[in-house]
Write a protein that holds these residues in place. Structure first.
Motif, PDB file in Angstrom:
ATOM      1  N   PRO A  57      68.228  78.720 -48.084  1.00 57.75           N
ATOM      2  CA  PRO A  57      69.080  79.556 -47.145  1.00 57.75           C
ATOM      3  C   PRO A  57      69.381  78.788 -45.617  1.00 57.75           C
ATOM      4  N   VAL A  58      68.319  78.349 -45.055  1.00 61.89           N
ATOM      5  CA  VAL A  58      68.319  77.750 -43.632  1.00 61.89           C
ATOM      6  C   VAL A  58      67.664  76.197 -44.147  1.00 61.89           C
ATOM      7  N   ARG A  59      68.328  75.186 -43.544  1.00 61.64           N
ATOM      8  CA  ARG A  59      68.240  73.914 -43.536  1.00 61.64           C
ATOM      9  C   ARG A  59      68.317  73.330 -42.027  1.00 61.64           C
ATOM     10  N   LEU A  60      67.132  72.567 -41.713  1.00 67.15           N
ATOM     11  CA  LEU A  60      66.922  72.191 -40.441  1.00 67.15           C
ATOM     12  C   LEU A  60      66.666  70.718 -40.493  1.00 67.15           C
ATOM     13  N   SER A  61      67.024  69.915 -39.342  1.00 62.95           N
ATOM     14  CA  SER A  61      66.431  68.679 -39.062  1.00 62.95           C
ATOM     15  C   SER A  61      65.887  68.659 -37.777  1.00 62.95           C
ATOM     16  N   MET A  62      64.723  68.188 -37.486  1.00 65.62           N
ATOM     17  CA  MET A  62      64.191  68.094 -36.242  1.00 65.62           C
ATOM     18  C   MET A  62      63.651  66.753 -35.813  1.00 65.62           C
ATOM     19  N   PRO A 122      78.933  70.976 -33.679  1.00 68.18           N
ATOM     20  CA  PRO A 122      79.416  71.921 -32.752  1.00 68.18           C
ATOM     21  C   PRO A 122      78.113  72.244 -31.940  1.00 68.18           C
ATOM     22  N   LYS A 123      78.198  72.815 -30.973  1.00 70.61           N
ATOM     23  CA  LYS A 123      77.260  73.442 -30.089  1.00 70.61           C
ATOM     24  C   LYS A 123      76.579  74.381 -30.631  1.00 70.61           C
ATOM     25  N   ARG A 124      77.029  75.050 -31.375  1.00 75.74           N
ATOM     26  CA  ARG A 124      76.337  76.260 -32.157  1.00 75.74           C
ATOM     27  C   ARG A 124      75.455  75.745 -33.403  1.00 75.74           C
ATOM     28  N   ARG A 125      75.608  74.642 -33.577  1.00 75.81           N
ATOM     29  CA  ARG A 125      74.616  74.093 -34.595  1.00 75.81           C
ATOM     30  C   ARG A 125      73.584  73.068 -33.836  1.00 75.81           C
ATOM     31  N   SER A 174      65.165  66.855 -29.879  1.00 75.17           N
ATOM     32  CA  SER A 174      63.743  67.144 -29.056  1.00 75.17           C
ATOM     33  C   SER A 174      63.957  66.595 -27.725  1.00 75.17           C
ATOM     34  N   CYS A 175      65.312  66.490 -27.334  1.00 71.85           N
ATOM     35  CA  CYS A 175      65.555  65.975 -25.807  1.00 71.85           C
ATOM     36  C   CYS A 175      66.838  66.342 -25.583  1.00 71.85           C
ATOM     37  N   VAL A 176      67.212  66.404 -24.288  1.00 71.49           N
ATOM     38  CA  VAL A 176      68.712  66.718 -24.003  1.00 71.49           C
ATOM     39  C   VAL A 176      69.719  65.526 -24.355  1.00 71.49           C
ATOM     40  N   TYR A 177      69.025  64.168 -24.227  1.00 70.44           N
ATOM     41  CA  TYR A 177      69.878  63.171 -24.505  1.00 70.44           C
ATOM     42  C   TYR A 177      70.143  63.008 -25.950  1.00 70.44           C
ATOM     43  N   THR A 178      69.364  63.432 -26.971  1.00 67.89           N
ATOM     44  CA  THR A 178      69.637  63.554 -28.236  1.00 67.89           C
ATOM     45  C   THR A 178      70.777  64.728 -28.582  1.00 67.89           C
ATOM     46  N   ARG A 179      70.581  65.682 -27.980  1.00 64.18           N
ATOM     47  CA  ARG A 179      71.642  66.675 -28.215  1.00 64.18           C
ATOM     48  C   ARG A 179      72.892  66.259 -27.742  1.00 64.18           C
ATOM     49  N   THR A 180      72.926  65.620 -26.837  1.00 67.89           N
ATOM     50  CA  THR A 180      74.057  64.956 -26.243  1.00 67.89           C
ATOM     51  C   THR A 180      74.866  64.056 -27.026  1.00 67.89           C
ATOM     52  N   LEU A 181      73.972  63.248 -27.633  1.00 66.19           N
ATOM     53  CA  LEU A 181      74.565  62.425 -28.545  1.00 66.19           C
ATOM     54  C   LEU A 181      74.972  62.995 -29.895  1.00 66.19           C
ATOM     55  N   TYR A 182      74.456  64.230 -30.497  1.00 64.68           N
ATOM     56  CA  TYR A 182      74.951  64.920 -31.569  1.00 64.68           C
ATOM     57  C   TYR A 182      76.368  65.511 -31.129  1.00 64.68           C
ATOM     58  N   GLN A 183      76.468  66.082 -30.024  1.00 63.27           N
ATOM     59  CA  GLN A 183      77.592  66.573 -29.683  1.00 63.27           C
ATOM     60  C   GLN A 183      78.715  65.777 -29.448  1.00 63.27           C
ATOM     61  N   ALA A 184      78.459  64.687 -29.028  1.00 54.44           N
ATOM     62  CA  ALA A 184      79.383  63.372 -29.126  1.00 54.44           C
ATOM     63  C   ALA A 184      79.724  62.858 -30.468  1.00 54.44           C
ATOM     64  N   MET A 185      79.025  63.096 -31.414  1.00 52.24           N
ATOM     65  CA  MET A 185      79.352  62.725 -32.875  1.00 52.24           C
ATOM     66  C   MET A 185      80.319  64.020 -33.353  1.00 52.24           C
ATOM     67  N   GLY A 186      80.428  64.925 -32.825  1.00 49.42           N
ATOM     68  CA  GLY A 186      81.358  65.943 -33.150  1.00 49.42           C
ATOM     69  C   GLY A 186      80.562  67.215 -33.781  1.00 49.42           C
ATOM     70  N   THR A 197      76.051  62.971 -42.975  1.00 48.15           N
ATOM     71  CA  THR A 197      75.386  63.923 -43.668  1.00 48.15           C
ATOM     72  C   THR A 197      74.991  65.245 -43.122  1.00 48.15           C
ATOM     73  N   CYS A 198      75.121  65.206 -41.732  1.00 45.98           N
ATOM     74  CA  CYS A 198      74.524  66.104 -40.911  1.00 45.98           C
ATOM     75  C   CYS A 198      75.159  67.550 -41.100  1.00 45.98           C
ATOM     76  N   TRP A 199      76.473  67.617 -41.686  1.00 49.66           N
ATOM     77  CA  TRP A 199      77.289  68.767 -42.120  1.00 49.66           C
ATOM     78  C   TRP A 199      76.712  69.562 -43.101  1.00 49.66           C
ATOM     79  N   MET A 200      75.444  69.090 -43.822  1.00 45.39           N
ATOM     80  CA  MET A 200      74.954  69.651 -44.801  1.00 45.39           C
ATOM     81  C   MET A 200      73.577  70.684 -44.002  1.00 45.39           C
ATOM     82  N   GLU A 201      73.416  70.346 -42.784  1.00 46.98           N
ATOM     83  CA  GLU A 201      72.400  71.207 -42.359  1.00 46.98           C
ATOM     84  C   GLU A 201      73.078  72.483 -41.767  1.00 46.98           C
TER      85      GLU A 201
END
Length: 639
Positions: free
Chosen positions: A118-123, A166-169, A152-164, A142-146
Motif C-alpha cells: 500500500p505505501v512504499r517509501l525510500s528514506m 513532483p513536490k507532492r511525492r 533527509s536534507c533540503v539539498y537532496t529534496r532539491t535534487l529529486y525535484q530537479a529530476m522531475g 525507478t523512483c516512480w515506483m515509490e
C-alpha cells in the motif's frame, strides 16, 4: 453492550542492505513501536552482525534476504533477489515498506511495487548517489515506483525535484540522534590536553570522522569527490599549518580510525603529511574512541570538511554546544547556518577553513552565541523524537490516501511491465555504463579510430599511385596459407569456457567438487580449472599473438607446443593428477555408491570428455589410455 473492535496495528517494515552500522534504523523502529504503537519488522542483508544484535536485544523481529551487489556479475542474480524479497513481502503483508541505502532501495522499491504494497517509501541517507551519474539515472528510472521519497536534507529534496519528481511525492525528514546521549550538562569533557601533554588552557580544535581512502574516478562517484578522500582530513592538516603560523598556541586532534585497509593506508599518509608540514607535535591522531560526546565537550571548535555529505557530524557537535565549522556541501547547510549556528567555509579550501576556525577562536563571544543557538536549533528540528513523529505522520497520511494493496490481479501485469522495464535498465547499464562510457572516459572516440583508418588508407593509395607513375611493377606477395576453420578459435573459446567454469559458482561446482574432494582429494582439479581460467583470460603469455603470428607465417610450432602443453598437463605427475586420480580410483572402487550419491559422477564425465577431446586432437592416444583406466576403475558391471 459489545465493546468496539480495536483497529489492528499497522505493520511497518524497514529494509536496509547491511548488518553493521546504520544505528538510525534501529532507533527509528524502536521508537515507532514504543511511542506510536506500530508493529515493526526489519529486513536486513544477513542474520549476523552488530545491527542484528541491537534488534534482537530490543525484541524487534529480524528477517533477512540477499541484497549483495558487488560486481557486474551480480546483475544476473538480481531477479532471484527481487523474487526472494517479493515472497517475504507477500507473506507478511506489511502496510508500509521503507527502504534505506542505495542497493536495498532499488531492490526494495521494485519488489514492493510488484506485490502492490500500500505505501512504499525510500528514506535517502544522503545526496552522494544523486551527485554521481550512474546511480542517479538508476534512481530516476525507478523512483516512480515509490509512493513518496523522503529526503533527509533540503539539498537532496532539491535534487529529486530537479529530476522531475513532483513536490507532492517528496517529504523532508532529518536523521536525528537521541539527544539524551548528547547533553553537555551531563557530560564531562575528555582531558585530551592532559593526555597529550599540552597546556590546560591551549585552544583545542578537532575533527571526528573516519578515515576513508580516496574515491575512484568513475561514474559511480560524484565528480567533486573523484580522486579525493571525502572527509578531507588533508584540508584539516593544511589548515592547522596555516593557523599555527598565526596562533602557535592552538592544538589539534583527529579522532577516528581507518575504514578498512584503504582507510588505514590513507591515515598513514596523513600522519606523514603532518610530519612533513611540521605539525606532528601540535596535531595528534587519537584513533577510534567510544567517548565521542566527551571529546566534543572538550573541544573549542569542531570541524567537518566533507566534499559530499548529508549532515555529517554537525548534529552531534551542535547538540554538545560546541562551536562548529563546516563546508557548504549537502545537508550541512541545514544544520550549520552561517553566522547563526556556526560558520560555513568553501570545500577543498584550507585557507578558508583556517579563516573560519580563527574567527571562532579569536571571538569567544561569537563562539558562545553560535554554540547556544546551535544546540537550540538541534533540539527544535534535529532530534530522534522529531524524526519519529514526522515518520508516523507521513505513514498515517499516506495510508489514508492509499488503496488496500496486495491486489492479486495487479501482480501479473506489474511483473510483466516492470520486468521489461528492468530489462531496459540492465541493457542500458551493460551497454553504456559498463562498456561504452568507461572507454569514453579513458579517451576513446569512434571518429578518432576512423580518422586513423582514413589516414592509413590515404598513405596506401598514395604509395600505389606513386608506383604507377614510376612504372615499377607491384611485387605480388604469396597468398597466406589457408587455416583450417576449426584449428585455433575452438581452443580460444575452450579457454573462455574454462574461465567461466573456473570462476562461476552459480552452478554449484565448487560445492560439489568440495564434496568430492572430502571423499577422494579432488581439490587439484579446482586449482587446475583456476589455472585454465588464468591462462584463458590473461594476455601476458602472448598466446593469441603467437597464434596470430603462426597464422601469418604458416608455422606449426605454436600448435606443437600447445599439444605438448596438453600432453604435459595430461600425464605429468608434478601436478599430482595421476597419483590423485589413482587414489580416486581406489576409493571409488571401494565406495562407489558414496561417490555416486555425492557427485553423481558428472564431474568425471566432463573430465573424460576433456581427455577425449585432447586425445583426439593431439594424437597422443590419451583417449585409449583413459578408456583403459576407466575400465579398470569402474568395470561395466559396476557402472
Amino acid at each position: 453492550m459489545a465493546k468496539p473492535k480495536t483497529p489492528p496495528r499497522r505493520k511497518i517494515c524497514h529494509i536496509a542492505a547491511t548488518t553493521e552500522g546504520a544505528a538510525w534504523v534501529h532507533e527509528q523502529l524502536r521508537d515507532l513501536r514504543d511511542r506510536h504503537g506500530f508493529e515493526v519488522t526489519v529486513i536486513l542483508n544477513g542474520d549476523k552482525g552488530k545491527l542484528v544484535d541491537r534488534f534482537n536485544a530490543s525484541g524487534i523481529r529480524v528477517l533477512h534476504t540477499d541484497f549483495d551487489f558487488i560486481g557486474s556479475g551480480d546483475l544476473f542474480s538480481l531477479p532471484r533477489k527481487v523474487i526472494g524479497l517479493m515472497r517475504i513481502l507477500r507473506r507478511e503483508r506489511f502496510d508500509v515498506v521503507q527502504t534505506h541505502l542505495f542497493h536495498s532501495m532499488v531492490i526494495g522499491r521494485i519488489a514492493s511495487w510488484f506485490v502492490d504494497v500500500p505505501v512504499r517509501l525510500s528514506m535517502i541517507a544522503g545526496p552522494f548517489h544523486l551527485e554521481a551519474f550512474t546511480p542517479r539515472w538508476i534512481d530516476r528510472w525507478t523512483c516512480w515506483m515509490e509512493t513518496a521519497v523522503i529526503a533527509s536534507c533540503v539539498y537532496t529534496r532539491t535534487l529529486y525535484q530537479a529530476m522531475g519528481v513532483p513536490k507532492r511525492r517528496t517529504e523532508l525528514v532529518y536523521y536525528g540522534p537521541d539527544p539524551a546521549r548528547f547533553d553537555p550538562d551531563k557530560t564531562d569533557p575528555a582531558d585530551l590536553r592532559g593526555e597529550f601533554g599540552w597546556a590546560p588552557d591551549a585552544p583545542l580544535v578537532g575533527m571526528v570522522a573516519y578515515f576513508y581512502t580516496e574515491m575512484g574516478v568513475n561514474r559511480w562517484t560524484p565528480p567533486a569527490v573523484q580522486g579525493h578522500a571525502n572527509k578531507r582530513q588533508e584540508d584539516f592538516i593544511h589548515a592547522a599549518r596555516a593557523i599555527l603560523d598565526r596562533r602557535p598556541d592552538v592544538r589539534f586532534v583527529l579522532v577516528g580510525s581507518g575504514w578498512e585497509a584503504g582507510g588505514f593506508a590513507y591515515m598513514d599518509r596523513m600522519k606523514a603529511l603532518a610530519t612533513s608540514l611540521g605539525v606532528d607535535s601540535q596535531l595528534r591522531f587519537t584513533g577510534f574512541r567510544t567517548d565521542v560526546p566527551s571529546v566534543l565537550r572538550g573541544l573549542d571548535v569542531a570541524v567537518q570538511a566533507s566534499l559530499s555529505e548529508n549532515l555529517g557530524g554537525t548534529i552531534e557537535s551542535l547538540l554538545m554546544a560546541c562551536p562548529t565549522v563546516a563546508t557548504r556541501t549537502g545537508g550541512m547547510v541545514d544544520s550549520v547556518i552561517d553566522g547563526e549556528t556556526g560558520t560555513l567555509v568553501e570545500p577543498r579550501d584550507p585557507q578558508d577553513l583556517a579563516g573560519g576556525i580563527l574567527r571562532l577562536l579569536d571571538d569567544r563571544d561569537l563562539a558562545a552565541r553560535v554554540a547556544a543557538r546551535g544546540r537550540a536549533w538541534m533540539l527544535e528540528r534535529f532530534t530522534l523524537d522529531r524524526t519519529v513523529d514526522d515518520l508516523a505522520a507521513i505513514y498515517t497520511a499516506r495510508l489514508r490516501a492509499s488503496s488496500r494493496g496486495y491486489r492479486r490481479w495487479m501482480v501479473v501485469p506489474r511483473v510483466a511491465v516492470g520486468g521489461l522495464f528492468c530489462v531496459a535498465i540492465v541493457v542500458r547499464f551493460v551497454l553504456f555504463d559498463m562498456a561504452l562510457l568507461p572507454r569514453w572516459d579513458a579517451g576513446w572516440r569512434p571518429w578518432t579510430v576512423w580518422r586513423y583508418r582514413l589516414i592509413a588508407l590515404r598513405y596506401r593509395l598514395s604509395g600505389h599511385v606513386s608506383r604507377l607513375r614510376s612504372g615499377v611493377p607491384r611485387v605480388a606477395l604469396p597468398p597466406p596459407p589457408k587455416l583450417a576453420p576449426l584449428a585455433i578459435w575452438p581452443r580460444i573459446w575452450l579457454w573462455r569456457i574454462y574461465a567461466f567454469v573456473g570462476r562461476n559458482s552459480s552452478f554449484g561446482m565448487r560445492r560439489r567438487l568440495r564434496t568430492v574432494g572430502e571423499a577422494a582429494a579432488e581439490w587439484p582439479k579446482i586449482w587446475l580449472w583456476r589455472f585454465y581460467a588464468f591462462v584463458g583470460r590473461n594476455s601476458s603469455f602472448g598466446i593469441r599473438r603467437r597464434l596470430r603470428a603462426w597464422g601469418e607465417a604458416a608455422s606449426l610450432w605454436p600448435k606443437i607446443w600447445l599439444w605438448r602443453f596438453y600432453a604435459f598437463v595430461g600425464r605429468n605427475s608434478s601436478f599430482g593428477i595421476r597419483r590423485r586420480l589413482r587414489a580416486l580410483g581406489t576409493v571409488a572402487a571401494e565406495q562407489g555408491e558414496r561417490l555416486r550419491a555425492a557427485a553423481a559422477l558428472w564431474p568425471k564425465i566432463w573430465l573424460w570428455r576433456f581427455y577425449a577431446f585432447v586425445g583426439r586432437n593431439s594424437s597422443f592416444g590419451i583417449r585409449r589410455r583413459v578408456r583403459g583406466f576407466i575400465g579398470k576403475v569402474w568395470p561395466p558391471s559396476q557402472v
